[in-house]
Design an enzyme around this catalytic site. Structure first.
Site, PDB file in Angstrom:
ATOM      1  N   ASP A  15       0.745  -0.678  -0.183  1.00  0.00           N
ATOM      2  CA  ASP A  15       0.039   0.192  -0.529  1.00  0.00           C
ATOM      3  C   ASP A  15       1.124   1.670  -0.222  1.00  0.00           C
ATOM      4  OD1 ASP A  15      -2.436   1.044   0.821  1.00  0.00           O
ATOM      5  OD2 ASP A  15      -1.405   2.146   1.904  1.00  0.00           O
ATOM      6  N   GLU A  31       1.413  -0.127  -4.903  1.00  0.00           N
ATOM      7  CA  GLU A  31       0.347   0.781  -5.188  1.00  0.00           C
ATOM      8  C   GLU A  31       0.859   2.174  -5.640  1.00  0.00           C
ATOM      9  OE1 GLU A  31      -3.518   2.758  -3.417  1.00  0.00           O
ATOM     10  OE2 GLU A  31      -2.025   2.658  -2.394  1.00  0.00           O
TER      11      GLU A  31
END
Length: 835
Positions: free
Chosen positions: A457, A512
């Site tokens: 993330d 990401e």
């Protein structure tokens, strides 16, 4: 020196040497003050010595890469003066056949199998120059990229020299935190800012004077607790524990940084660390091997807590029994699980992590999570974990923030260590111990829980000092290689990818990144950052942008450009929408399309509306063209496959931020924190047709593997007709986005001669369509160039419909081509509502 006696083996228990560096890697090399481990400890396989070490991460013995067993204490190839100080007699066992903890492959129940140990090793760094062959534009930034790779190689060299290699360095959980041995429990914590420390908990009635810890010169506090007189461990399984420290800001009780489980008392606010070491008979034993890495990822993004149809927090066990079979049936081959790492604030969606090594206790125990993952593997599902290494919770009571009383312990100090938008702390990737902590954390989830990989993330936030905030990335390479790049963070990402792919070749890493960093998905040995996939985030933003416009304003070329704008040889996972679009304050695609009509007109016993007809048609088309053109992997957030109504809103009270801003609560309601799978299953609702289409789409990809075919050709993007035609492999995709114009005898290009058939039709009645196409019609190619293709087909393209045609191979080719007419292939449209 403590000597352990295991069934005749006398093993020396060595003191540990650490170094603390709060600034950079450079000083680490100069000082030579490192946490030293033997270079020979090159395996993750653990020898089982009596029942205490069966399937246990606390095993005192490891297998050496030389097929011999190296007992701790046998230090060799010492290159540091510190190692000389640690030399002590060791025992090497010459028998290469040992009983050890076998991974799930070939294991029946908890049966012990005699096998020969295989060493685990990470290949040495490569030359790091191939990136220039792949992308010659990088040559203009060679100084930056070469510097980056030189720093990475230096780190690898120092880790090899002082830590025994990346394989050993990434097993910090075997030296820090709680380590169980046959004679007792050792607890170690790196907290250089603390003035004193004591281990407290249920086991000593929270007496801060009972178990005082000692600190070495490198900031590591340590205590050894011998077993009780009756032989039982000094800290019972399930006991609450904390470390009490005297800091410059006062007395502070903290949850151990390497804690493996933590819980919140019913009705309480803060969490407590839990010493988690169940008896052998209660430990979950993995029974099923890892599934083979899928060639194309079809990812079902999920959250355990909100996966119930009821307004409650769901459990690992219920997810295992109820949701995993659903995911398999829908045709997905990968489940990506969010919010695994413990987070004290539920509404953070799991992104404000407080305890990095602990699975969230809201959903069950660590063994419950293991059972979930094992069941997924039994079903053939690849399991990815949404891992957060980009920032940490600013929670001082439960997390790492101000752990030892300083703001520069795990994080950058001052404003550099605070993410002003996320209200969280930012790691100092230039700290040796921070890198150890994060590398070990990634490996822990792969080793202990058998995850098959990660979705990292917030990687954009990591790679740039501006964190991607208030910055527009235009694709200019100066934006990627300059002073705004956090080289320490990029080096960490290279190290963690190197470690994961070196030790677990079948594992997958997805980053990401919204910036489009060049070389992001190229191997580290070639000079890349090392991810397998980039999350193609721009596509979802494009769909939201278009949904705010009238249909007449949609540009086919704009859609095509966004879907195909990705770097050569760098794979992408694409999505039309993820959990981000489902959160309160945003809208899902279904809600953008159908809005309040979803509340009243989704039942088949009621007449539809133009808004519903349009919404269902475009919902299917958007998802198919996204999967068809957008990347080599596809992701969907649970429930969005059938157009889940409304939004996600976690139970929460009013929240007051440090800035003074107040975020209203929802009276701790769970009503919007669930997934109404029953809506997609109900055959009398229009949601069911949308779910069936998504299911068919996944199964078509499973059969033909079109996402990973190298052949991809866009033959038509007609702004007047609003038609897009493209090929992937032997499939021809035809999209008609026109709001009312259908086309009969519409000629589309195709790559190969022969007979084609319909394999997916978004207008099929079972998908909530109008059934304007006959599926028993055969389509034969006609020679002659059309749209720059060597041959073509005549098809019927109804408005707002997507159709996939497949080449029928291994069948005799027809001599006469079939010229389609409206009468042959078209259902009378006058009977249908205007779509």
């Amino acid at each position: 020196m403590v000597v352990h006696d295991f069934s005749g083996l006398r093993l020396s228990h060595l003191p540990s040497v650490y170094r603390f560096n709060a600034s950079s890697f450079n000083s680490a090399a100069r000082s030579g003050r490192f946490f030293v481990l033997s270079k020979k400890l090159q395996s993750s396989r653990k020898i089982i010595v009596e029942k205490y070490f069966s399937d246990s991460k606390f095993s005192a013995l490891t297998l050496a890469s030389s097929k011999k067993v190296l007992v701790p204490g046998a230090i060799s190839d010492a290159s540091s003066p510190l190692i000389d100080q640690l030399q002590s007699p060791g025992t090497i066992l010459d028998d290469p056949q040992v009983t050890h903890n076998v991974d799930s492959e070939g294991m029946e129940g908890d049966k012990k199998i005699e096998v020969e140990a295989k060493p685990m090793s990470i290949p040495p760094p490569g030359a790091g120059q191939k990136v220039y062959e792949i992308d010659p534009l990088l040559l203009d930034f060679r100084d930056h990229i070469d510097y980056r790779y030189a720093q990475y190689k230096r780190m690898r060299k120092e880790i090899d020299k002082y830590e025994g290699g990346l394989e050993v360095f990434s097993r910090g959980y075997e030296k820090l935190g709680f380590i169980r041995s046959e004679t007792g429990i050792t607890y170690r914590e790196w907290a250089p800012g603390a003035k004193s420390a004591a281990l407290i908990g249920d086991f000593n009635n929270w007496n801060p004077n009972a178990d005082i810890m000692n600190q070495n010169e490198f900031g590591v506090w340590e205590i050894f607790l011998p077993n009780n007189a009756d032989g039982l461990p000094p800290i019972p399984h399930g006991s609450r524990v904390k470390i009490r420290m005297e800091t410059r800001s006062g007395i502070k009780d903290s949850i151990p940084a390497w804690i493996k489980f933590s819980v919140q008392a019913p009705g309480g606010i803060s969490y407590s660390g839990i010493y988690y070491d169940p008896p052998e008979e209660e430990k979950y034993v993995f029974k099923h091997p890892h599934p083979k890495r899928p060639k194309s990822l079809r990812i079902y993004e999920s959250h355990v807590g909100m996966s119930s149809t009821e307004p409650k927090t769901n459990t690992y066990a219920n997810f295992r029994d109820d949701v995993l079979p659903r995911i398999k049936s829908l045709g997905y081959n990968t489940v990506q699980i969010m919010a695994i790492q413990e987070h004290s604030y539920y509404a953070s969606f799991g992104y404000h992590v407080t305890n990095f090594f602990a699975p969230s206790s809201r959903f069950g125990t660590p063994d419950d999570l293991k059972s979930l993952i094992d069941r997924a593997h039994e079903l053939g599902l690849f399991v990815l974990m949404d891992i957060v290494h980009s920032h940490a919770s600013n929670n001082v009571l439960d997390g790492l923030n101000m752990f030892d009383g300083t703001d520069s312990h795990y994080f950058h100090s001052g404003s550099k260590g605070h993410h002003w938008m996320w209200d969280s702390r930012l790691f100092n990737y230039g700290s040796w111990e921070v890198v150890r902590f994060l590398l070990s954390n990634a490996r822990w989830w792969l080793e202990e829980y058998k995850f098959d990989g990660f979705r990292f993330d917030g990687v954009t936030s990591m790679m740039y000092t501006h964190h991607g905030l208030q910055v527009t990335f235009t694709g200019n390479y100066n934006e990627y290689f300059g002073y705004a790049t956090d080289v320490d963070a990029v080096i960490y990402l290279m190290l963690v990818n190197d470690m994961i792919h070196g030790l677990y070749p079948e594992a997958v890493t997805i980053g990401e990144d919204v910036s489009g960093m060049p070389s992001f998905c190229l191997p580290v040995k070639d000079g890349g950052v090392g991810f397998d996939y980039r999350l193609h985030m721009a596509v979802a933003d494009k769909w939201i942008e278009l949904l705010k416009k009238r249909d007449e304003e949609w540009q086919m070329g704009d859609i095509i450009h966004t879907l195909t704008n990705r770097r050569w040889l760098e794979k992408c996972v694409v999505y039309a929408e993820s959990h981000d679009q489902a959160l309160v304050g945003d809208k899902t695609i279904a809600f953008w399309l159908m809005d309040k009509d979803m509340y009243d007109f989704m039942s088949l016993d009621k007449p539809s509306t133009p808004l519903i007809d349009r919404g269902i048609a475009l919902h299917k088309m958007i998802r198919l063209i996204t999967m068809g053109l957008g990347g080599e992997g596809y992701l969907n957030f649970m429930g969005n496959e059938f157009g889940h109504p409304e939004w996600i809103d976690f139970p929460r009270g009013e929240q007051r931020l440090h800035s003074g801003k107040v975020i209203p609560g929802n009276n701790f309601s769970y009503d919007k924190c669930r997934r109404r799978f029953d809506l997609g299953d109900a055959a009398f609702l229009r949601y069911h047709g949308m779910q069936e289409f998504d299911k068919a789409m996944q199964h078509v990809e499973a059969k033909y593997g079109f996402m990973t075919w190298e052949h991809q050709y866009i033959s038509r993007k007609d702004e007047g007709d609003r038609v897009i035609v493209f090929e992937r492999g032997n499939l021809v995709f035809v999209f008609n986005f026109h709001w009312h114009q259908s086309y009969s005898d519409y000629r589309v290009g195709c790559p190969k001669p022969g007979k084609y058939k319909i394999v997916l039709d978004s207008d099929d009645t079972i998908f909530g369509g109008f059934s304007r196409l006959k599926h028993d019609v055969e389509y034969f190619s006609t020679e002659g160039w059309h749209d720059d293709r060597p041959r073509s087909l005549l098809v019927y393209a109804p408005c707002r419909t997507a159709v996939v045609y497949a080449l029928v191979e291994n069948e005799p080719k027809a001599v006469v081509t079939l010229q389609l007419t409206e009468n042959a292939n078209v259902v009378e449209e006058s009977k249908l509502l205007d779509c």
